[in-house]
Design a protein around this motif. Structure first.
Motif, PDB file in Angstrom:
ATOM      1  N   THR A 262       0.837  -1.200   0.000  1.00  0.00           N
ATOM      2  CA  THR A 262       0.000   0.000   0.000  1.00  0.00           C
ATOM      3  C   THR A 262       0.874   1.252   0.000  1.00  0.00           C
ATOM      4  N   HIS A 263       1.943   1.231   0.769  1.00  0.00           N
ATOM      5  CA  HIS A 263       2.861   2.369   0.825  1.00  0.00           C
ATOM      6  C   HIS A 263       3.499   2.617  -0.547  1.00  0.00           C
ATOM      7  N   VAL A 264       3.923   1.551  -1.218  1.00  0.00           N
ATOM      8  CA  VAL A 264       4.527   1.660  -2.547  1.00  0.00           C
ATOM      9  C   VAL A 264       3.513   2.242  -3.539  1.00  0.00           C
ATOM     10  N   LYS A 265       2.281   1.723  -3.529  1.00  0.00           N
ATOM     11  CA  LYS A 265       1.236   2.221  -4.441  1.00  0.00           C
ATOM     12  C   LYS A 265       0.918   3.691  -4.161  1.00  0.00           C
ATOM     13  N   LEU A 266       0.893   4.060  -2.897  1.00  0.00           N
ATOM     14  CA  LEU A 266       0.627   5.454  -2.537  1.00  0.00           C
ATOM     15  C   LEU A 266       1.708   6.363  -3.115  1.00  0.00           C
ATOM     16  N   LYS A 267       2.952   5.967  -2.976  1.00  0.00           N
ATOM     17  CA  LYS A 267       4.067   6.751  -3.529  1.00  0.00           C
ATOM     18  C   LYS A 267       3.943   6.877  -5.050  1.00  0.00           C
ATOM     19  N   GLU A 268       3.617   5.763  -5.714  1.00  0.00           N
ATOM     20  CA  GLU A 268       3.445   5.798  -7.173  1.00  0.00           C
ATOM     21  C   GLU A 268       2.341   6.780  -7.569  1.00  0.00           C
ATOM     22  N   ASN A 269       1.231   6.728  -6.862  1.00  0.00           N
ATOM     23  CA  ASN A 269       0.106   7.617  -7.168  1.00  0.00           C
ATOM     24  C   ASN A 269       0.441   9.071  -6.872  1.00  0.00           C
ATOM     25  N   GLU A 270       1.175   9.313  -5.808  1.00  0.00           N
ATOM     26  CA  GLU A 270       1.596  10.680  -5.496  1.00  0.00           C
ATOM     27  C   GLU A 270       2.495  11.225  -6.607  1.00  0.00           C
ATOM     28  N   GLN A 271       3.381  10.381  -7.122  1.00  0.00           N
ATOM     29  CA  GLN A 271       4.263  10.800  -8.212  1.00  0.00           C
ATOM     30  C   GLN A 271       3.453  11.109  -9.473  1.00  0.00           C
ATOM     31  N   MET A 272       2.458  10.283  -9.752  1.00  0.00           N
ATOM     32  CA  MET A 272       1.611  10.525 -10.922  1.00  0.00           C
ATOM     33  C   MET A 272       0.826  11.831 -10.756  1.00  0.00           C
ATOM     34  N   LEU A 273       0.323  12.084  -9.558  1.00  0.00           N
ATOM     35  CA  LEU A 273      -0.407  13.322  -9.307  1.00  0.00           C
ATOM     36  C   LEU A 273       0.515  14.530  -9.430  1.00  0.00           C
ATOM     37  N   ALA A 274       1.739  14.383  -8.980  1.00  0.00           N
ATOM     38  CA  ALA A 274       2.692  15.493  -9.074  1.00  0.00           C
ATOM     39  C   ALA A 274       2.936  15.874 -10.524  1.00  0.00           C
TER      40      ALA A 274
ATOM     41  N   ILE B 174      -5.138  20.877  -9.807  1.00  0.00           N
ATOM     42  CA  ILE B 174      -6.219  19.893  -9.925  1.00  0.00           C
ATOM     43  C   ILE B 174      -7.447  20.453  -9.213  1.00  0.00           C
ATOM     44  N   PRO B 175      -8.559  20.595  -9.927  1.00  0.00           N
ATOM     45  CA  PRO B 175      -9.780  21.162  -9.332  1.00  0.00           C
ATOM     46  C   PRO B 175     -10.353  20.262  -8.228  1.00  0.00           C
ATOM     47  N   LYS B 176     -11.081  20.888  -7.347  1.00  0.00           N
ATOM     48  CA  LYS B 176     -11.700  20.159  -6.242  1.00  0.00           C
ATOM     49  C   LYS B 176     -13.106  19.659  -6.601  1.00  0.00           C
ATOM     50  N   GLU B 177     -13.802  20.387  -7.422  1.00  0.00           N
ATOM     51  CA  GLU B 177     -15.154  20.003  -7.816  1.00  0.00           C
ATOM     52  C   GLU B 177     -15.106  18.883  -8.852  1.00  0.00           C
ATOM     53  N   ILE B 178     -16.060  17.956  -8.787  1.00  0.00           N
ATOM     54  CA  ILE B 178     -16.074  16.787  -9.663  1.00  0.00           C
ATOM     55  C   ILE B 178     -16.223  17.199 -11.129  1.00  0.00           C
ATOM     56  N   ARG B 179     -17.142  18.095 -11.439  1.00  0.00           N
ATOM     57  CA  ARG B 179     -17.346  18.509 -12.838  1.00  0.00           C
ATOM     58  C   ARG B 179     -16.081  19.162 -13.397  1.00  0.00           C
ATOM     59  N   GLU B 180     -15.455  19.984 -12.574  1.00  0.00           N
ATOM     60  CA  GLU B 180     -14.221  20.635 -13.016  1.00  0.00           C
ATOM     61  C   GLU B 180     -13.114  19.598 -13.221  1.00  0.00           C
ATOM     62  N   ARG B 181     -13.090  18.568 -12.363  1.00  0.00           N
ATOM     63  CA  ARG B 181     -12.093  17.502 -12.519  1.00  0.00           C
ATOM     64  C   ARG B 181     -12.305  16.756 -13.831  1.00  0.00           C
ATOM     65  N   GLN B 182     -13.555  16.548 -14.192  1.00  0.00           N
ATOM     66  CA  GLN B 182     -13.850  15.852 -15.443  1.00  0.00           C
ATOM     67  C   GLN B 182     -13.311  16.650 -16.629  1.00  0.00           C
ATOM     68  N   HIS B 183     -13.542  17.960 -16.618  1.00  0.00           N
ATOM     69  CA  HIS B 183     -13.018  18.817 -17.693  1.00  0.00           C
ATOM     70  C   HIS B 183     -11.482  18.822 -17.674  1.00  0.00           C
ATOM     71  N   PHE B 184     -10.925  18.898 -16.475  1.00  0.00           N
ATOM     72  CA  PHE B 184      -9.471  18.885 -16.328  1.00  0.00           C
ATOM     73  C   PHE B 184      -8.894  17.608 -16.909  1.00  0.00           C
ATOM     74  N   LEU B 185      -9.519  16.483 -16.591  1.00  0.00           N
ATOM     75  CA  LEU B 185      -9.051  15.174 -17.096  1.00  0.00           C
ATOM     76  C   LEU B 185      -9.142  15.137 -18.620  1.00  0.00           C
ATOM     77  N   THR B 186     -10.260  15.589 -19.160  1.00  0.00           N
ATOM     78  CA  THR B 186     -10.433  15.591 -20.614  1.00  0.00           C
ATOM     79  C   THR B 186      -9.369  16.464 -21.275  1.00  0.00           C
ATOM     80  N   ASP B 187      -9.149  17.650 -20.732  1.00  0.00           N
ATOM     81  CA  ASP B 187      -8.134  18.546 -21.293  1.00  0.00           C
ATOM     82  C   ASP B 187      -6.748  17.941 -21.187  1.00  0.00           C
ATOM     83  N   THR B 188      -6.449  17.315 -20.066  1.00  0.00           N
ATOM     84  CA  THR B 188      -5.128  16.700 -19.863  1.00  0.00           C
ATOM     85  C   THR B 188      -4.920  15.564 -20.869  1.00  0.00           C
ATOM     86  N   LEU B 189      -5.936  14.746 -21.080  1.00  0.00           N
ATOM     87  CA  LEU B 189      -5.832  13.645 -22.023  1.00  0.00           C
ATOM     88  C   LEU B 189      -5.665  14.155 -23.447  1.00  0.00           C
TER      89      LEU B 189
END
Length: 161
Positions: free
Chosen positions: A126-138, A144-159
């Motif tokens: 779990t610790h290893v996976k957490l580190k991997e995910n933190e690196q991906m988020l970085a 990164i928006p806090k609201e779900i709808r904004e996150r969806q747009h952010f994800l689409t734009d990022t992709l």
């Protein structure tokens, strides 16, 4: 009973060849032909002979009549305990190796032991996976928006980028 036990043991030996994790359960001792109880007693006394490192537990399950008549579970457990105390052969089975309550206790002990064995590696994984995910988020940055709808747009734009 012994025929079915043999089939079950063969199956257990396929998945646990050394019997390290196998705990044997012998059911319906009340249906064993009179005079053949010694086979059951031998299995309980010599579990390693059957490649079972843990133990065998003998349980007398509720009969269909008890189920149909809605006999309370506590009454059935008392009937089971009485059966083992009074049966000429089965009263020689050690108390730790008979009754559903003993089986429940054994299974609980096994579960706790298994959790203790596995928990450190799960924690590390779990610790290893957490580190991997933190690196991906970085890599995504701090915006990164806090609201779900904004996150969806952010994800689409990022992709799309």
């Amino acid at each position: 009973m012994l025929f079915r036990s043999t089939k079950a043991l063969k199956l257990a030996n396929q998945v646990d060849p050394h019997g390290i994790r196998t705990l044997g359960v012998l059911t319906k001792p009340d249906l064993v032909d009179p005079g053949t109880e010694q086979e059951v007693l031998n299995m309980v006394a010599n579990p390693s002979r059957y490649r079972v490192k843990k133990c065998f537990t003998v349980v007398k399950m509720r009969g269909q009549a008890a189920i149909d008549s809605k006999t309370p579970l506590n009454d059935s457990l008392q009937d089971e305990a009485r059966f083992f105390e009074e049966h000429i052969s089965y009263k020689r089975v050690p108390k730790a190796n008979r009754t559903i309550q003993s089986l429940s206790s054994s299974l609980t002990t096994e579960l706790v032991q298994r959790i203790k064995e596995v928990l450190p590696s799960l924690k590390e994984e779990t610790h290893v996976k957490l580190k991997e995910n933190e690196q991906m988020l970085a890599k995504l940055g701090n915006n990164i928006p806090k609201e779900i709808r904004e996150r969806q747009h952010f994800l689409t734009d990022t992709l799309n980028q």
